[in-house]
Design a protein around this motif. Sequence first.
Motif, PDB file in Angstrom:
ATOM      1  N   MET A   1       0.846  -1.183   0.000  1.00 16.91           N
ATOM      2  CA  MET A   1       0.000   0.000   0.000  1.00 16.91           C
ATOM      3  C   MET A   1       0.881   1.232   0.000  1.00 16.91           C
ATOM      4  O   MET A   1       1.877   1.285   0.695  1.00 16.91           O
ATOM      5  CB  MET A   1      -0.890  -0.023   1.239  1.00 16.91           C
ATOM      6  CG  MET A   1      -1.826   1.116   1.333  1.00 16.91           C
ATOM      7  SD  MET A   1      -2.898   0.834   2.751  1.00 16.91           S
ATOM      8  CE  MET A   1      -3.587   2.434   2.849  1.00 16.91           C
ATOM      9  N   ASN A   2       0.490   2.232  -0.749  1.00 17.55           N
ATOM     10  CA  ASN A   2       1.291   3.446  -0.760  1.00 17.55           C
ATOM     11  C   ASN A   2       1.050   4.239   0.522  1.00 17.55           C
ATOM     12  O   ASN A   2       0.135   3.975   1.264  1.00 17.55           O
ATOM     13  CB  ASN A   2       1.013   4.289  -2.006  1.00 17.55           C
ATOM     14  CG  ASN A   2      -0.415   4.774  -2.080  1.00 17.55           C
ATOM     15  OD1 ASN A   2      -1.063   4.988  -1.060  1.00 17.55           O
ATOM     16  ND2 ASN A   2      -0.919   4.941  -3.283  1.00 17.55           N
ATOM     17  N   TYR A  80      -5.776  -1.345  10.688  1.00 13.48           N
ATOM     18  CA  TYR A  80      -6.071  -2.769  10.763  1.00 13.48           C
ATOM     19  C   TYR A  80      -7.297  -3.013  11.637  1.00 13.48           C
ATOM     20  O   TYR A  80      -7.454  -2.372  12.681  1.00 13.48           O
ATOM     21  CB  TYR A  80      -4.889  -3.546  11.355  1.00 13.48           C
ATOM     22  CG  TYR A  80      -3.669  -3.585  10.468  1.00 13.48           C
ATOM     23  CD1 TYR A  80      -3.664  -4.337   9.292  1.00 13.48           C
ATOM     24  CD2 TYR A  80      -2.533  -2.877  10.812  1.00 13.48           C
ATOM     25  CE1 TYR A  80      -2.539  -4.364   8.480  1.00 13.48           C
ATOM     26  CE2 TYR A  80      -1.408  -2.906  10.005  1.00 13.48           C
ATOM     27  CZ  TYR A  80      -1.422  -3.646   8.839  1.00 13.48           C
ATOM     28  OH  TYR A  80      -0.319  -3.674   8.039  1.00 13.48           O
ATOM     29  N   LYS A 112      -7.499  -3.058   0.783  1.00  9.36           N
ATOM     30  CA  LYS A 112      -6.793  -4.311   1.050  1.00  9.36           C
ATOM     31  C   LYS A 112      -5.303  -4.042   0.947  1.00  9.36           C
ATOM     32  O   LYS A 112      -4.827  -3.516  -0.057  1.00  9.36           O
ATOM     33  CB  LYS A 112      -7.239  -5.374   0.048  1.00  9.36           C
ATOM     34  CG  LYS A 112      -6.827  -6.767   0.405  1.00  9.36           C
ATOM     35  CD  LYS A 112      -7.493  -7.756  -0.543  1.00  9.36           C
ATOM     36  CE  LYS A 112      -7.149  -9.168  -0.162  1.00  9.36           C
ATOM     37  NZ  LYS A 112      -7.795 -10.133  -1.071  1.00  9.36           N
ATOM     38  N   ASP A 113      -4.567  -4.374   2.005  1.00 13.95           N
ATOM     39  CA  ASP A 113      -3.122  -4.155   2.065  1.00 13.95           C
ATOM     40  C   ASP A 113      -2.458  -5.492   2.381  1.00 13.95           C
ATOM     41  O   ASP A 113      -2.598  -6.000   3.491  1.00 13.95           O
ATOM     42  CB  ASP A 113      -2.813  -3.111   3.142  1.00 13.95           C
ATOM     43  CG  ASP A 113      -1.340  -2.797   3.272  1.00 13.95           C
ATOM     44  OD1 ASP A 113      -0.566  -3.151   2.369  1.00 13.95           O
ATOM     45  OD2 ASP A 113      -0.956  -2.189   4.288  1.00 13.95           O
ATOM     46  N   ASP A 114      -1.766  -6.054   1.407  1.00 15.88           N
ATOM     47  CA  ASP A 114      -1.123  -7.365   1.578  1.00 15.88           C
ATOM     48  C   ASP A 114      -2.099  -8.416   2.091  1.00 15.88           C
ATOM     49  O   ASP A 114      -1.788  -9.188   2.990  1.00 15.88           O
ATOM     50  CB  ASP A 114       0.082  -7.260   2.514  1.00 15.88           C
ATOM     51  CG  ASP A 114       1.216  -6.437   1.919  1.00 15.88           C
ATOM     52  OD1 ASP A 114       1.367  -6.458   0.675  1.00 15.88           O
ATOM     53  OD2 ASP A 114       1.938  -5.779   2.688  1.00 15.88           O
ATOM     54  N   GLY A 115      -3.315  -8.415   1.551  1.00 18.40           N
ATOM     55  CA  GLY A 115      -4.311  -9.403   1.923  1.00 18.40           C
ATOM     56  C   GLY A 115      -5.063  -9.099   3.207  1.00 18.40           C
ATOM     57  O   GLY A 115      -5.913  -9.870   3.621  1.00 18.40           O
ATOM     58  N   ILE A 116      -4.749  -7.982   3.842  1.00 18.57           N
ATOM     59  CA  ILE A 116      -5.401  -7.610   5.095  1.00 18.57           C
ATOM     60  C   ILE A 116      -6.272  -6.383   4.845  1.00 18.57           C
ATOM     61  O   ILE A 116      -5.827  -5.403   4.246  1.00 18.57           O
ATOM     62  CB  ILE A 116      -4.360  -7.314   6.201  1.00 18.57           C
ATOM     63  CG1 ILE A 116      -3.531  -8.576   6.452  1.00 18.57           C
ATOM     64  CG2 ILE A 116      -5.046  -6.854   7.481  1.00 18.57           C
ATOM     65  CD1 ILE A 116      -2.377  -8.364   7.401  1.00 18.57           C
ATOM     66  N   TYR A 117      -7.513  -6.453   5.307  1.00 19.40           N
ATOM     67  CA  TYR A 117      -8.460  -5.364   5.094  1.00 19.40           C
ATOM     68  C   TYR A 117      -8.292  -4.282   6.150  1.00 19.40           C
ATOM     69  O   TYR A 117      -8.157  -4.576   7.335  1.00 19.40           O
ATOM     70  CB  TYR A 117      -9.895  -5.889   5.106  1.00 19.40           C
ATOM     71  CG  TYR A 117     -10.179  -6.789   3.940  1.00 19.40           C
ATOM     72  CD1 TYR A 117     -10.491  -6.252   2.693  1.00 19.40           C
ATOM     73  CD2 TYR A 117     -10.106  -8.169   4.062  1.00 19.40           C
ATOM     74  CE1 TYR A 117     -10.736  -7.065   1.603  1.00 19.40           C
ATOM     75  CE2 TYR A 117     -10.352  -8.996   2.972  1.00 19.40           C
ATOM     76  CZ  TYR A 117     -10.658  -8.437   1.756  1.00 19.40           C
ATOM     77  OH  TYR A 117     -10.901  -9.246   0.675  1.00 19.40           O
ATOM     78  N   LYS A 118      -8.318  -3.026   5.667  1.00 25.52           N
ATOM     79  CA  LYS A 118      -8.188  -1.863   6.556  1.00 25.52           C
ATOM     80  C   LYS A 118      -9.316  -0.879   6.246  1.00 25.52           C
ATOM     81  O   LYS A 118      -9.384  -0.353   5.141  1.00 25.52           O
ATOM     82  CB  LYS A 118      -6.858  -1.153   6.326  1.00 25.52           C
ATOM     83  CG  LYS A 118      -5.634  -1.907   6.725  1.00 25.52           C
ATOM     84  CD  LYS A 118      -4.428  -1.033   6.409  1.00 25.52           C
ATOM     85  CE  LYS A 118      -3.143  -1.584   6.926  1.00 25.52           C
ATOM     86  NZ  LYS A 118      -2.028  -0.676   6.617  1.00 25.52           N
TER      87      LYS A 118
END
Length: 137
Positions: A1-2, A80, A112-118
């Motif tokens: 994610m940027n 997160y 979605k950041d590296d498969g993790i939802y934020k």
Amino acid sequence: MNNNNPRNQDNTGVQDRRVLQVQVSLTRDLDRETILPERERAENADNSIVFETTDKLREVLTPPRMEIVYALVEADQPIYIKTLAENLDRSIGSVRNDIELLSDREVIRVVKDDGIYKPYLPYDKVQVDIDFPVVKA
């Protein structure tokens, strides 16, 4: 994610001010939830959600869900779900369910950041209007 906050930039990288309009209209003509016609939107509203009763509004924006919205305002960036749950002293599952409902209603957004939802709040302002019909005797 940027490292850019998606709340503050559009796809061209230009800062914007986004407004969510939440309206309770006590007229019977509206469906449970309706997008307002452009002419009835608040000035600069990017999204409008209409409920037919205050009870319907309270079903969606419960106190625990409003705590999530406030926490996202404080975070001012995607966070997160696990961290959010810890900060709110709630279970991850209950926070995840509330995040899903708020996202489905377009009150918040999720990246979605590296498969993790934020989740994050994509608005700079949330405007709540309640229209009461005036009955003259």
